[in-house]
Design an enzyme around this catalytic site. Structure first.
Site, PDB file in Angstrom:
ATOM      1  N   ARG A   6       0.894  -1.162   0.281  1.00 46.47           N
ATOM      2  CA  ARG A   6       0.075   0.097  -0.134  1.00 46.47           C
ATOM      3  C   ARG A   6       0.868   1.238  -0.204  1.00 46.47           C
ATOM      4  O   ARG A   6       1.620   1.582   0.888  1.00 46.47           O
ATOM      5  CB  ARG A   6      -0.944  -0.200   1.200  1.00 46.47           C
ATOM      6  CG  ARG A   6      -1.642   1.430   1.405  1.00 46.47           C
ATOM      7  CD  ARG A   6      -2.981   1.303   2.280  1.00 46.47           C
ATOM      8  NE  ARG A   6      -3.782   0.421   1.885  1.00 46.47           N
ATOM      9  CZ  ARG A   6      -5.126   0.546   2.542  1.00 46.47           C
ATOM     10  NH1 ARG A   6      -5.480   1.426   3.550  1.00 46.47           N
ATOM     11  NH2 ARG A   6      -6.148   0.047   1.897  1.00 46.47           N
ATOM     12  N   HIS A  53      -7.359   0.633  -6.492  1.00 46.58           N
ATOM     13  CA  HIS A  53      -7.631  -0.310  -5.489  1.00 46.58           C
ATOM     14  C   HIS A  53      -8.153  -1.467  -5.705  1.00 46.58           C
ATOM     15  O   HIS A  53      -9.599  -1.676  -5.671  1.00 46.58           O
ATOM     16  CB  HIS A  53      -8.432   0.414  -4.513  1.00 46.58           C
ATOM     17  CG  HIS A  53      -8.635   0.016  -3.123  1.00 46.58           C
ATOM     18  ND1 HIS A  53      -7.509  -0.935  -2.752  1.00 46.58           N
ATOM     19  CD2 HIS A  53      -8.974   0.246  -2.044  1.00 46.58           C
ATOM     20  CE1 HIS A  53      -7.927  -1.500  -1.378  1.00 46.58           C
ATOM     21  NE2 HIS A  53      -8.791  -0.503  -0.843  1.00 46.58           N
ATOM     22  N   GLN A  77     -10.171  -4.236  -3.609  1.00 49.73           N
ATOM     23  CA  GLN A  77     -11.375  -3.614  -3.183  1.00 49.73           C
ATOM     24  C   GLN A  77     -12.315  -4.027  -4.197  1.00 49.73           C
ATOM     25  O   GLN A  77     -13.510  -4.645  -4.025  1.00 49.73           O
ATOM     26  CB  GLN A  77     -11.139  -2.247  -2.591  1.00 49.73           C
ATOM     27  CG  GLN A  77     -12.485  -1.432  -2.399  1.00 49.73           C
ATOM     28  CD  GLN A  77     -12.933  -2.042  -0.965  1.00 49.73           C
ATOM     29  OE1 GLN A  77     -12.231  -1.915  -0.140  1.00 49.73           O
ATOM     30  NE2 GLN A  77     -14.377  -2.357  -1.014  1.00 49.73           N
ATOM     31  N   ASP A 108     -17.615   6.986  -2.157  1.00 52.79           N
ATOM     32  CA  ASP A 108     -16.278   6.783  -1.437  1.00 52.79           C
ATOM     33  C   ASP A 108     -15.849   8.311  -0.606  1.00 52.79           C
ATOM     34  O   ASP A 108     -16.536   9.005  -1.008  1.00 52.79           O
ATOM     35  CB  ASP A 108     -14.871   6.571  -2.425  1.00 52.79           C
ATOM     36  CG  ASP A 108     -13.714   6.243  -1.619  1.00 52.79           C
ATOM     37  OD1 ASP A 108     -13.858   6.007  -0.195  1.00 52.79           O
ATOM     38  OD2 ASP A 108     -12.592   6.042  -2.251  1.00 52.79           O
ATOM     39  N   CYS A 116     -16.778   1.411   0.088  1.00 56.06           N
ATOM     40  CA  CYS A 116     -15.327   0.590   0.373  1.00 56.06           C
ATOM     41  C   CYS A 116     -14.947   0.658   2.006  1.00 56.06           C
ATOM     42  O   CYS A 116     -14.385  -0.201   2.352  1.00 56.06           O
ATOM     43  CB  CYS A 116     -14.207   1.028  -0.338  1.00 56.06           C
ATOM     44  SG  CYS A 116     -13.965   2.796  -0.190  1.00 56.06           S
ATOM     45  N   ARG A 148     -13.857  -9.042   0.961  1.00 53.90           N
ATOM     46  CA  ARG A 148     -12.188  -8.860   0.859  1.00 53.90           C
ATOM     47  C   ARG A 148     -11.564  -9.917   1.199  1.00 53.90           C
ATOM     48  O   ARG A 148     -10.712 -10.474   0.699  1.00 53.90           O
ATOM     49  CB  ARG A 148     -11.975  -7.573   1.891  1.00 53.90           C
ATOM     50  CG  ARG A 148     -12.340  -6.193   1.426  1.00 53.90           C
ATOM     51  CD  ARG A 148     -11.879  -5.456   0.086  1.00 53.90           C
ATOM     52  NE  ARG A 148     -10.644  -5.596   0.203  1.00 53.90           N
ATOM     53  CZ  ARG A 148      -9.593  -4.558   0.635  1.00 53.90           C
ATOM     54  NH1 ARG A 148     -10.149  -3.382   1.072  1.00 53.90           N
ATOM     55  NH2 ARG A 148      -8.341  -4.674   0.563  1.00 53.90           N
TER      56      ARG A 148
HETATM   57  N1  NVA Z   1     -10.212   6.330  -1.835  1.00 59.97           N
HETATM   58  C1  NVA Z   1     -10.019   6.236  -0.391  1.00 59.97           C
HETATM   59  C2  NVA Z   1      -9.983   4.603  -0.060  1.00 59.97           C
HETATM   60  C3  NVA Z   1      -9.839   3.801   1.273  1.00 59.97           C
HETATM   61  C4  NVA Z   1      -9.954   2.533   1.414  1.00 59.97           C
HETATM   62  C5  NVA Z   1      -8.247   6.296   0.151  1.00 59.97           C
HETATM   63  O1  NVA Z   1      -7.490   6.183  -0.836  1.00 59.97           O
HETATM   64  O2  NVA Z   1      -8.178   6.921   0.977  1.00 59.97           O
HETATM   65  N1   CP Z   2     -11.416  -0.530   2.204  1.00 59.05           N
HETATM   66  C1   CP Z   2     -10.093  -0.448   2.555  1.00 59.05           C
HETATM   67  O1   CP Z   2      -9.155  -0.735   1.965  1.00 59.05           O
HETATM   68  O2   CP Z   2      -9.981  -0.353   3.954  1.00 59.05           O
HETATM   69  P1   CP Z   2      -8.746  -0.039   4.560  1.00 59.05           P
HETATM   70  O3   CP Z   2      -8.078   1.470   4.405  1.00 59.05           O
HETATM   71  O4   CP Z   2      -9.266  -0.014   6.077  1.00 59.05           O
HETATM   72  O5   CP Z   2      -7.846  -1.026   4.461  1.00 59.05           O
END
Ligand code: NVA
Ligand code: CP
Length: 307
Positions: free
Chosen positions: A101, A128, A131, A223, A263, A291
């Site tokens: 990540r 992502h 997800q 989101d 998500c 997930r």
């Molecule tokens: N768009 C959000 C998704 C979190 C799972 C982010 O990148 O923070």
């Molecule tokens: N939806 C998702 O990826 O959640 P986290 O950021 O908590 O991993």
């Protein structure tokens, strides 16, 4: 040749179906897969916080008989303590795969280029994919089919939106994206999704009207308005995105049996109100659960060649 899982644009509809089939098999007969990753260690490298991604991968790897190795942002300090390439080459000597990540999508690509082991995108600023695969699996379970479903994505044209554009268009889901001006998804992603949709005989459309997108939708997806790394923009974004809140009025334009998706984490009273996310149309915790199941299948798809 090692296989990576970085972008949904690189997966065919057949491969996605194969992962869904594997997900069903693993769910039904978890015992058979309890040693699928025996003797394998999987790194979980995170530059940003995580609840779902971190825990579902950790537990999923353990359920498949593997060993998860979590490295926090401070521990790995990716790209700062040493080059991404040196870190990738070193970790390839210890681990059998890595979930990454990052802030920058390019960092995942660079890591994968240097690594001798499969690399899974656990979220970047651009995509992502884990997800969205779990989300499409969830839609299929809830609606019983994918081709011809209409999904309205309302909000920021971000990483989740990009993966949805790729995933939906590949699987024959019509996707209508509604974003404020200047917050639209990447043009190349939209262009590629339109090409995939042509092949799958589905539709991709972009609008600045949330009402237009949600009209007759089977699925409403939203989101956060400010993704991780953009939190400092939230006050400005609250003004720009106000019309894009998933409210009782907005969902009234959708089909009566629509499902609401997010998500998570959700910022309640911003992109969605409690009444909707806690209401009978919401499937957000099914998404979170899936997930775990779908990612186990992704791991077996990439690593469990003998099964
Ligand atoms: N768009 C959000 C998704 C979190 C799972 C982010 O990148 O923070
Ligand atoms: N939806 C998702 O990826 O959640 P986290 O950021 O908590 O991993």
């Amino acid at each position: 040749m090692k296989k990576d899982f970085i972008s949904l644009k690189d997966l065919s509809a057949q491969e996605i179906e194969k992962i869904f089939g594997l997900t069903d098999k693993i769910k039904k007969n978890s015992q058979k897969f309890s040693q699928a990753l025996e003797g394998k260690s999987i790194g979980l490298i995170f530059q940003k916080p995580s609840n779902r991604t971190r825990v579902s991968f950790d537990v999923g790897i353990w359920q498949l008989g593997g060993h998860p190795v979590y490295l926090s942002p401070e521990e790995i300090d990716l790209g700062k303590r040493e080059t991404i390439s040196d870190a990738a080459k070193t970790l390839s000597r210890y681990l059998d795969a890595v979930v990454l990540r990052t802030f920058l999508h390019q960092d995942i690509i660079d890591f994968a280029k240097a690594a001798a082991i499969p690399v899974i995108n656990g979220l970047s600023d651009f995509e992502h994919p884990c997800q969205i695969l779990a989300d499409i699996y969830t839609i299929n379970k809830k609606k019983k089919y994918l081709k011809g479903i209409t999904l309205a994505y309302v909000g920021d044209g971000n990483n989740v939106c990009h993966s949805l554009l790729f995933g939906a268009s590949k699987m024959g889901i019509n996707i209508k994206v509604a974003c404020p001006k200047n917050y639209e998804p990447n043009k190349e992603v939209v262009g590629a999704a339109k090409k995939f949709a042509k092949k799958a005989r589905s539709l991709v459309s972009l609008t600045n009207s949330a009402k237009e997108a949600t009209k007759d939708a089977d699925v409403i997806y939203t989101d956060v308005w400010a993704s991780m790394g953009k939190e400092h923009e939230i006050e400005e974004r609250k003004k720009v995105f106000a019309e894009f809140q998933v409210s009782s009025r907005l969902v009234s334009y959708a089909k009566k049996d629509f499902i609401f998706m997010h998500c998570l984490p959700a910022h309640r009273s911003q992109e969605v109100i409690d009444e909707i996310i806690d209401g009978k149309h919401s499937v957000v915790f099914e998404q979170a659960e899936n997930r775990l199941h779908v990612q186990k299948a992704i791991l077996v798809f990439l690593l469990g060649e003998r099964l």
